[in-house]
Write an enzyme that holds these catalytic residues in place. Structure first.
Site, PDB file in Angstrom:
ATOM      1  N   ARG A  56     -14.940 -11.418  -4.957  1.00 31.33           N
ATOM      2  CA  ARG A  56     -13.643 -10.765  -4.766  1.00 31.33           C
ATOM      3  C   ARG A  56     -13.229 -10.015  -6.025  1.00 31.33           C
ATOM      4  O   ARG A  56     -12.504  -9.026  -5.971  1.00 31.33           O
ATOM      5  CB  ARG A  56     -12.602 -11.820  -4.386  1.00 31.33           C
ATOM      6  CG  ARG A  56     -11.242 -11.219  -4.237  1.00 31.33           C
ATOM      7  CD  ARG A  56     -10.110 -12.094  -3.697  1.00 31.33           C
ATOM      8  NE  ARG A  56     -10.262 -13.489  -3.519  1.00 31.33           N
ATOM      9  CZ  ARG A  56      -9.987 -14.424  -4.456  1.00 31.33           C
ATOM     10  NH1 ARG A  56      -9.620 -14.079  -5.669  1.00 31.33           N
ATOM     11  NH2 ARG A  56     -10.100 -15.691  -4.169  1.00 31.33           N
ATOM     12  N   TYR A 109       4.052  10.018   3.317  1.00 30.19           N
ATOM     13  CA  TYR A 109       3.186   9.495   4.391  1.00 30.19           C
ATOM     14  C   TYR A 109       3.981   8.451   5.197  1.00 30.19           C
ATOM     15  O   TYR A 109       4.479   7.460   4.641  1.00 30.19           O
ATOM     16  CB  TYR A 109       1.950   8.879   3.743  1.00 30.19           C
ATOM     17  CG  TYR A 109       0.994   8.215   4.692  1.00 30.19           C
ATOM     18  CD1 TYR A 109       0.287   8.960   5.631  1.00 30.19           C
ATOM     19  CD2 TYR A 109       0.792   6.845   4.643  1.00 30.19           C
ATOM     20  CE1 TYR A 109      -0.603   8.346   6.495  1.00 30.19           C
ATOM     21  CE2 TYR A 109      -0.107   6.226   5.509  1.00 30.19           C
ATOM     22  CZ  TYR A 109      -0.793   6.978   6.435  1.00 30.19           C
ATOM     23  OH  TYR A 109      -1.670   6.384   7.292  1.00 30.19           O
ATOM     24  N   ASP A 181       0.540   9.684  -5.046  1.00 34.55           N
ATOM     25  CA  ASP A 181      -0.483   9.648  -3.991  1.00 34.55           C
ATOM     26  C   ASP A 181      -1.248  10.970  -4.052  1.00 34.55           C
ATOM     27  O   ASP A 181      -0.686  12.040  -3.812  1.00 34.55           O
ATOM     28  CB  ASP A 181       0.212   9.470  -2.635  1.00 34.55           C
ATOM     29  CG  ASP A 181      -0.780   9.340  -1.472  1.00 34.55           C
ATOM     30  OD1 ASP A 181      -1.899   9.895  -1.551  1.00 34.55           O
ATOM     31  OD2 ASP A 181      -0.413   8.694  -0.467  1.00 34.55           O
ATOM     32  N   LYS A 206     -10.142   9.155   3.489  1.00 35.23           N
ATOM     33  CA  LYS A 206     -10.134  10.585   3.789  1.00 35.23           C
ATOM     34  C   LYS A 206     -11.350  11.242   3.127  1.00 35.23           C
ATOM     35  O   LYS A 206     -12.463  11.044   3.563  1.00 35.23           O
ATOM     36  CB  LYS A 206      -8.797  11.194   3.340  1.00 35.23           C
ATOM     37  CG  LYS A 206      -7.561  10.413   3.862  1.00 35.23           C
ATOM     38  CD  LYS A 206      -7.328  10.563   5.331  1.00 35.23           C
ATOM     39  CE  LYS A 206      -6.285   9.638   5.932  1.00 35.23           C
ATOM     40  NZ  LYS A 206      -4.981   9.604   5.328  1.00 35.23           N
TER      41      LYS A 206
HETATM   42  C1  LIG Z   1      -4.039   8.461   5.389  1.00 31.32           C
HETATM   43  C2  LIG Z   1      -3.130   8.419   4.205  1.00 31.32           C
HETATM   44  C3  LIG Z   1      -2.791   7.211   3.597  1.00 31.32           C
HETATM   45  C4  LIG Z   1      -3.217   5.891   4.165  1.00 31.32           C
HETATM   46  O1  LIG Z   1      -4.591   5.706   4.215  1.00 31.32           O
HETATM   47  P1  LIG Z   1      -5.279   4.703   5.280  1.00 31.32           P
HETATM   48  O2  LIG Z   1      -6.626   4.505   4.707  1.00 31.32           O
HETATM   49  O3  LIG Z   1      -5.253   5.407   6.605  1.00 31.32           O
HETATM   50  O4  LIG Z   1      -4.474   3.439   5.299  1.00 31.32           O
HETATM   51  C5  LIG Z   1      -1.993   7.249   2.478  1.00 31.32           C
HETATM   52  N1  LIG Z   1      -1.526   8.409   1.984  1.00 31.32           N
HETATM   53  C6  LIG Z   1      -1.812   9.593   2.539  1.00 31.32           C
HETATM   54  C7  LIG Z   1      -1.276  10.843   1.961  1.00 31.32           C
HETATM   55  C8  LIG Z   1      -2.617   9.635   3.677  1.00 31.32           C
HETATM   56  O5  LIG Z   1      -2.870  10.818   4.246  1.00 31.32           O
END
Ligand SMILES: *Cc1c(COP(=O)(O)O)cnc(C)c1O
Length: 385
Positions: A56, A109, A181, A206
């Site tokens: 972990r 988000y 972010d 992403k």
């Molecule tokens: C998709 C996304 C997230 C969250 O990611 P997940 O892996 O789907 O939980 C956070 N911030 C932004 C800007 C996103 O587009």
């Protein structure tokens, strides 16, 4: 790392080399499936010197990816989380306790609002939403309870650029932590820690993964702020699974070439959409006419495949007809994979008004842009008929 001529290596070289120290003679690091790590002796177990103690808390596989992501961000380190959303929680919680407040942009988000309502509020942490265009004016929203300002640029769905350096300057003057972010730009096109953020995060789901086949998040940072994140991340038991980490690391190697294609195709499709009578606005900070273009030019060195359009005068139902008529664009959440997607805008505003009209968010994948344009063209005609 130095290249033979002792000049700093370019991004392609860094993406190829990052996180490969543990691979030995093999090009790629091993995928270590593990829980227990064995020690030579009790003395070694208690020495605090063993490179690994429990899966972990790190394996050669996890370290390869976290090392690569930290290097790309110019960070002291990176922690991996099972999703982007969990990375957001892991980036916020270390800095707040009962009675504190945080500031979230109104364009954040969407599920961030669930973190605020479901996780933070029951612990006595309040959330105030702010206009993403606030810039240095964030100073007026910071009070003695504020501990953290969250920035996401450009915003989800509505794509507003934020002035991170101005926000960070105002926040730091008040002793407030800034979390950014960076999912949209990725560390290739934007380095939030260099622009003033204390902590950066992204959904590796992403573009890092890039193939719509994994969920992951990462948090990076420097100094005491990141040390705090690392402690909390450990205490919460967050970690990522080895096969997913391996896939994400594979994604890192091709990030530059994929993003170059996403960027070029998205700009081409966006420019075509801008001329369409059915389209009132194209929300893409890489386009010169976009209100966020100057900030984008100052703070980022590229744009990616995600942007939105606002349809002219049409109803939500007409927007749905248009999306349904697309053949090459899938209908679905998330983005950053190799495939194109379209989704009607689903977002909440509580601090500002957003009255743009029916919004469609497009992710431009790696298909030929001429095919995507032809698909959009036939969908406009079908939706109108
Ligand atoms: C998709 C996304 C997230 C969250 O990611 P997940 O892996 O789907 O939980 C956070 N911030 C932004 C800007 C996103 O587009």
């Amino acid at each position: 790392m130095k290249t033979p001529e002792n000049t700093p290596p370019g991004i392609g070289t860094r993406l190829v080399r990052a996180g490969r120290k543990g691979a030995g003679r093999f090009v790629n690091p091993p995928v270590v499936h593990a829980s227990t790590v064995l020690f030579d002796s009790v003395a070694e177990m208690h020495s605090g010197e063993a490179p690994y103690v429990y899966a972990r808390r790190g394996t050669p596989t996890l370290d390869a990816l976290s090392g690569a992501l930290a290097e790309l961000d110019g960070a002291d380190g990176a922690v991996l989380c099972p999703s982007g959303l969990s990375a957001m929680t892991a980036a916020i919680l270390p800095f707040v306790s009962a009675g504190d407040g945080i500031l979230l942009p109104d364009s954040v988000y969407g599920p961030a609002r669930s973190i605020a309502d479901t996780v933070l509020r029951p612990f006595g942490v309040t959330t105030t939403y702010y206009d993403p265009a606030v810039g240095g004016g964030i100073a007026d929203l910071i009070d003695e309870r504020t501990r953290l300002v969250y920035v996401e640029s450009p915003g989800s769905y509505t794509m507003e650029m934020q002035d991170l350096p101005a926000i960070a300057a105002a926040a730091h003057a008040a002793g407030v932590v800034v979390v950014a972010d960076n999912t949209w730009a990725t560390p290739l096109f934007c380095r939030p820690l260099d622009l003033g953020a204390d902590i950066a995060l992204l959904a590796a789901t992403k573009y890092i993964g890039g193939h719509a086949d994994l969920m992951m998040g990462a948090v990076t940072g420097r100094g005491e702020a990141f040390a705090k994140v690392r402690r909390h991340h450990g205490a919460m038991g967050l970690c990522a699974a080895p096969d997913d980490v391996y896939l994400a690391l594979r994604g890192v190697r091709t990030l530059e070439v994929r993003l170059a294609r996403h960027m070029a195709s998205a700009l081409e499709v966006a420019a075509w959409l801008k001329e369409r009578p059915e389209v009132r606005r194209v929300l893409h900070p890489g386009l010169p006419a976009d209100p966020g273009h100057a900030l984008w030019q100052r703070d980022m060195i590229g744009s990616t495949g995600l942007f939105s359009i606002v349809l002219d005068g049409s109803s939500e139902a007409a927007g749905a007809r248009f999306v349904d008529a697309l053949k090459l664009f899938g209908i679905g959440y998330s983005w950053g994979g190799y495939e194109s997607l379209a989704v009607p805008g689903e977002f909440t505003r509580t601090a500002t008004n957003w009255s743009g009209g029916p919004l469609i968010r497009l992710h431009i994948g790696l298909e030929d842009p001429s095919d995507l344009i032809a698909d959009l063209d036939q969908a406009f005609r079908l939706a109108a008929g």
